[in-house]
Scaffold this active site. Structure first.
Site, PDB file in Angstrom:
ATOM      1  N   ALA A 134       0.841  -1.203   0.000  1.00 38.45           N
ATOM      2  CA  ALA A 134       0.000   0.000   0.000  1.00 38.45           C
ATOM      3  C   ALA A 134       0.875   1.252   0.000  1.00 38.45           C
ATOM      4  O   ALA A 134       1.996   1.254   0.518  1.00 38.45           O
ATOM      5  CB  ALA A 134      -0.917  -0.009   1.225  1.00 38.45           C
ATOM      6  N   SER A 135       0.352   2.330  -0.595  1.00 34.00           N
ATOM      7  CA  SER A 135       1.145   3.546  -0.784  1.00 34.00           C
ATOM      8  C   SER A 135       1.608   4.163   0.530  1.00 34.00           C
ATOM      9  O   SER A 135       2.588   4.901   0.554  1.00 34.00           O
ATOM     10  CB  SER A 135       0.346   4.570  -1.588  1.00 34.00           C
ATOM     11  OG  SER A 135      -0.850   4.906  -0.910  1.00 34.00           O
ATOM     12  N   ARG A 136       0.937   3.851   1.636  1.00 36.09           N
ATOM     13  CA  ARG A 136       1.366   4.419   2.925  1.00 36.09           C
ATOM     14  C   ARG A 136       2.597   3.711   3.483  1.00 36.09           C
ATOM     15  O   ARG A 136       3.190   4.175   4.452  1.00 36.09           O
ATOM     16  CB  ARG A 136       0.213   4.345   3.921  1.00 36.09           C
ATOM     17  CG  ARG A 136      -0.277   2.940   4.236  1.00 36.09           C
ATOM     18  CD  ARG A 136      -1.490   2.972   5.146  1.00 36.09           C
ATOM     19  NE  ARG A 136      -2.025   1.640   5.414  1.00 36.09           N
ATOM     20  CZ  ARG A 136      -2.885   1.000   4.639  1.00 36.09           C
ATOM     21  NH1 ARG A 136      -3.313   1.582   3.521  1.00 36.09           N
ATOM     22  NH2 ARG A 136      -3.337  -0.202   4.957  1.00 36.09           N
ATOM     23  N   TYR A 137       2.960   2.556   2.885  1.00 38.81           N
ATOM     24  CA  TYR A 137       4.096   1.790   3.402  1.00 38.81           C
ATOM     25  C   TYR A 137       5.370   1.957   2.561  1.00 38.81           C
ATOM     26  O   TYR A 137       6.442   1.600   3.013  1.00 38.81           O
ATOM     27  CB  TYR A 137       3.753   0.305   3.459  1.00 38.81           C
ATOM     28  CG  TYR A 137       2.610  -0.027   4.390  1.00 38.81           C
ATOM     29  CD1 TYR A 137       2.664   0.331   5.740  1.00 38.81           C
ATOM     30  CD2 TYR A 137       1.485  -0.701   3.938  1.00 38.81           C
ATOM     31  CE1 TYR A 137       1.618   0.031   6.596  1.00 38.81           C
ATOM     32  CE2 TYR A 137       0.436  -1.008   4.782  1.00 38.81           C
ATOM     33  CZ  TYR A 137       0.501  -0.645   6.111  1.00 38.81           C
ATOM     34  OH  TYR A 137      -0.518  -0.945   6.960  1.00 38.81           O
ATOM     35  N   ILE A 138       5.243   2.424   1.350  1.00 36.03           N
ATOM     36  CA  ILE A 138       6.413   2.502   0.469  1.00 36.03           C
ATOM     37  C   ILE A 138       6.806   3.955   0.246  1.00 36.03           C
ATOM     38  O   ILE A 138       5.993   4.876   0.394  1.00 36.03           O
ATOM     39  CB  ILE A 138       6.162   1.795  -0.872  1.00 36.03           C
ATOM     40  CG1 ILE A 138       4.921   2.373  -1.581  1.00 36.03           C
ATOM     41  CG2 ILE A 138       5.992   0.309  -0.670  1.00 36.03           C
ATOM     42  CD1 ILE A 138       4.640   1.747  -2.938  1.00 36.03           C
TER      43      ILE A 138
END
Length: 880
Positions: A134-138
């Site tokens: 998910a974009s919040r992790y990368i």
């Protein structure tokens, strides 16, 4: 379709209207009305919007709008540190009005191409098809390459964003063919684009060739590597096609390994296609094991008795191990779609790079001249103490006028007139700077600026050389590790009927004339597959080729049927037939190659009542001897005679044949089985496709009889002999491939790292049924040289020891060591340190020497006047 388009257009792209054919028929007479009004206008607007604003990249910078907006947002956020992708997506939404999902998916696609975005975290895997986290992790930041080639605000054309609050770039000033490096695809309304990725280094080299006026060629290169046939690439324009294969090799006799996969596939769908082909009976495998991580490793385990070579071909024929890609070069130019090839795209990109660099240089020149101008004014202002002239002035206008008056005597050498703005800037100089002003340093600065100005002017005048230098710097700075991954090779066409697994059984009812796979109570004919054809010969002299089905009527009184191979010219049919009800008998030999399926061919002279009296099918052109017995007639004395088919020429199936007898034949009996009347088959090796052929392509390996074999030696020290089958696959490390002569010894020198010594050995191939290793089995053991000459000679060059170089050693293998077993260690070559080992010219073999002596003795006995030399160097004799 890319992810962005799917998310935004899923409703329209997935819509297919259901048609009621009955209602269509009933309204066929109705008048067809042309759409107009809102539908016509709105549809055109929608189509234009999708083409220009979403699906097709611009030729100027190679980006679709969402990609361009992502790159612009990343530049605005760039501070050298990583940003959460969620933050970048949110920032991009200021410019892109289609939601976070489309932005995030597009950004992941750019990041996976490892060129413009420096990624951190789980960004998915292009090999396995695994999704990114998910974009919040990368996290992500711009790569150094992107900073070097994408941004230059002073020459960037700007426009208002969709809500009018901010400026966004119309096109980024890309000084590199981004689109060709990354590739791109999209589906719009009424058109699509598919531009394949190309090699980073090759693009730079091609751009330099364009600038030098040289010709160039561009071929795709894929991150998934693999092997590609680009013979029909067509410059990436519409109508071309690229075939891409996985790299498959044989790990052992029961295991295949896939190390690289074709572009546009993943290990997951590749394995699925293999399992489906196995379920359908196209191939036969035991299990598939996926060990892929950072590199592809798929193990395909085969059951005992299954040919690895044939399975490799079947994998290419029936699974995603080979895919065909249709490139379609379509870009946006001047707000219109343009269909073009990759060569034109690169030319335009290169020309644009030249213009962009020139614009940057012109702007830099202007800035340097401004610096020089103000530095000169500053020097004049301080050196001549003009600042004292303003002490008595009480108004601002007076101050400006006083400074202007004080400057005039000293400004003749300036390149432009002094303006009010220049004077205002002078008034802003601080007292501290005036007090510390160093005249020498000021002059040094002016001299440096003048040097820079001259350098920039030179670069503008020699802009082509400057651009070449720019590309060369990019190659040196970023080219490491970006070498070509995809091997380019011409593919041979694999015939599915030759490699498909024959998992069905073919039966025939000769009397009733039925043939098929469901006639289990009738005569078994052969194993077959559902894509095979069957060839059938009938008693009345007709022939038909038809597709195999469960049950099919082909004609009564079948005399011969077999699975048909249309390219088989070595199967010869021998036939004796009666012409009409009471006509003469004829004999013929023929083969069957080109045919039309389900067309009935008459092999006789088409007279009613004709009948085949004798028929045989010979897979290797065998010619038997038959005994012909005639009916008892008063005027015929010889009622029995033999006929040898070897006396007949092989002709086409439409030939009439030779007359056997004009009298009625009672019976024909086989007297003697024949041998092949065909010459030994010449076999060639085509190094381009790494395959054997009988069509004269590549290197001639020799003429092969059924018992002859090929000798194969690899760089890894393995040796084996095989029957020269055209389906055989050869590894890249094959160093010897020739016709095997069993009495011919193999000579070699190899290094054994365990003992740190070089060994010499000579041996014969001991087993024709298995592969042997003839060097030591240590993993770092290496084969230095190997020869199949009868009497090879090698030269050993020694390394310098303490500055002293030993004389080279000549090794006559025949004298050095006798022929021993293949597993023998051999004799130690030398204890000295070796630099290099080379082959010298081999010594003549005794049989060759004796043959030469006999020829010379014969020539000596012949009168010279009767001796001739042909154009090809052969010696002839005038026997008259």
């Amino acid at each position: 379709m890319n992810n962005e388009e799917y998310n935004e257009d899923s409703e329209l792209n997935g819509y297919e209207p259901e048609l009621d054919h009955n209602s269509l028929e009933s309204t066929e007479a109705e008048t067809i009305k042309k759409v107009s009004g809102m539908y016509e206008d709105w549809f055109l607007e929608y189509a234009s919007y999708v083409i220009l604003e979403r699906a097709v990249p611009a030729i100027e910078d190679g980006f679709k709008p969402v990609q361009r907006r992502i790159m612009h947002s990343m530049r605005e956020l760039d501070d050298g540190r990583y940003n959460k992708v969620a933050n970048i997506v949110g920032h991009t939404m200021q410019y892109h009005p289609h939601g976070d999902a489309s932005i995030g998916d597009a950004m992941v696609q750019i990041g996976q191409k490892d060129l413009l975005i420096d990624t951190q975290g789980n960004w998915g895997n292009i090999l396995t098809g695994d999704d990114a986290a998910a974009s919040r992790y990368i996290e992500a930041r711009l790569s150094k390459f992107a900073l070097d080639v994408l941004y230059s605000p002073k020459i960037t054309p700007w426009q208002l964003s969709y809500d009018g609050r901010r400026n966004e770039p119309i096109n980024l000033p890309a000084k590199f063919p981004i689109l060709l490096a990354q590739g791109g695809e999209g589906i719009a309304v009424g058109l699509s684009t598919k531009i394949l990725p190309h090699n980073f280094i090759e693009l730079i080299d091609a751009s330099i060739k364009i600038l030098k006026g040289k010709s160039f060629v561009l071929y795709p290169d894929f991150a998934t590597a693999g092997i590609a046939d680009i013979s029909n690439y067509n410059d990436g324009a519409r109508g071309g096609r690229v075939r891409v294969r996985a790299r498959i090799s044989q790990l052992d006799k029961n295991t295949l390994i896939v190390k690289e996969i074709p572009f546009s596939t993943t290990t997951t769908n590749l394995i699925d296609s293999i399992l489906k082909a196995n379920e359908k009976g196209k191939i036969k495998i035991k299990k598939v094991e996926d060990n892929t991580s950072s590199d592809v490793e798929i193990l395909i385990h085969l059951p005992p008795g299954v040919s690895p070579d044939k399975t490799i071909d079947a994998l290419y024929a029936f699974t995603n191990c080979e895919v065909s890609i249709a490139p379609l070069g379509c870009v946006i130019q001047n707000n219109k779609p343009l269909f073009t090839g990759v060569s034109d795209m690169l030319k335009q990109s290169t020309e644009r790079t030249v213009q962009l660099l020139k614009q940057e240089l012109i702007i830099e020149l202007g800035e340097l001249e401004e610096q020089w101008h103000f530095s000169s004014l500053e020097r004049i202002f301080i050196e001549n103490r003009i600042y004292h002239d303003i002490e008595q002035e009480e108004t601002w206008e007076g101050v400006i006028e006083a400074i202007d008056k004080g400057l005039k005597p000293h400004t003749k050498h300036l390149k432009r007139a002094v303006t009010t703005d220049d004077i205002v800037r002078l008034t802003e100089i601080r007292i501290k700077r005036i007090s510390r002003f160093d005249l020498d340093k000021a002059q040094e600065k002016l001299d440096a600026l003048e040097d820079d100005i001259e350098k920039v002017k030179y670069n503008i005048e020699h802009i082509i050389d400057f651009t070449i230098s720019f590309f060369t710097t990019l190659k040196e700075k970023y080219g490491k590790g970006r070498e070509r991954k995809t091997e380019l090779r011409n593919f041979d066409n694999i015939e599915a009927t030759k490699v498909v697994l024959r998992n069905q059984k073919l039966y025939v009812n000769k009397e009733e004339g039925f043939i098929g796979t469901a006639l289990r109570k009738d005569e078994y004919l052969a194993d077959c597959s559902d894509i095979d054809d069957v060839i059938v010969f009938l008693r009345d002299g007709s022939m038909i080729v038809s597709k195999i089905e469960e049950k099919k009527f082909v004609g009564k009184d079948i005399i011969h049927a077999a699975v048909f191979n249309k390219n088989d010219k070595r199967t010869i049919y021998n036939m004796i037939y009666r012409d009409g009800k009471a006509g003469a008998s004829y004999v013929k030999r023929f083969n069957v190659s080109g045919i039309t399926r389900d067309k009935v061919y008459d092999l006789t002279q088409e007279k009613p009542g004709s009948q085949v009296l004798y028929f045989s099918s010979n897979p290797n052109g065998e010619a038997e001897v038959v005994t012909i017995l005639l009916r008892q007639l008063t005027n015929v004395k010889k009622l029995k005679f033999d006929l040898d088919f070897a006396d007949l020429l092989i002709k086409g199936r439409v030939s009439k044949g030779n007359t056997v007898t004009k009298y009625p034949i009672k019976k024909i009996e086989l007297k003697e089985k024949g041998i092949s009347t065909l010459r030994p088959r010449k076999v060639w090796f085509d190094d381009t496709v790494h395959r054997l052929n009988v069509d004269g392509r590549g290197e001639l390996l020799g003429e092969f009889k059924p018992e002859d074999r090929l000798l194969i030696i690899t760089q890894s020290g393995k040796i084996k002999t095989i029957v020269p089958e055209l389906t055989t696959h050869f590894d890249d490390d094959v160093i010897v491939l020739e016709k095997w002569i069993p009495t011919k010894p193999i000579s070699c020198i190899y290094f054994d790292p365990e003992k740190d010594k070089y060994y010499v050995k000579r041996f014969l191939v001991e087993s024709v049924s298995k592969e042997d290793v003839f060097i030591s089995e240590h993993p770092y053991s290496r084969l230095e040289i190997v020869s199949t000459d009868y009497r090879p000679v090698a030269e050993v060059i020694f390394a310098k020891v303490k500055g002293i170089e030993k004389e080279p050693l000549t090794v006559n293998f025949e004298d050095f060591i006798s022929v021993k077993g293949i597993k023998a260690q051999g004799n130690q070559l030398t204890s000295d340190k070796i630099k290099m080992i080379n082959f010298l010219e081999s010594l003549p073999y005794e049989e060759e020497v004796q043959e030469a002596k006999e020829v010379q003795e014969f020539i000596d006995t012949v009168d010279e006047s009767s001796l001739t030399i042909e154009d090809d160097g052969q010696i002839g004799f005038n026997l008259d």
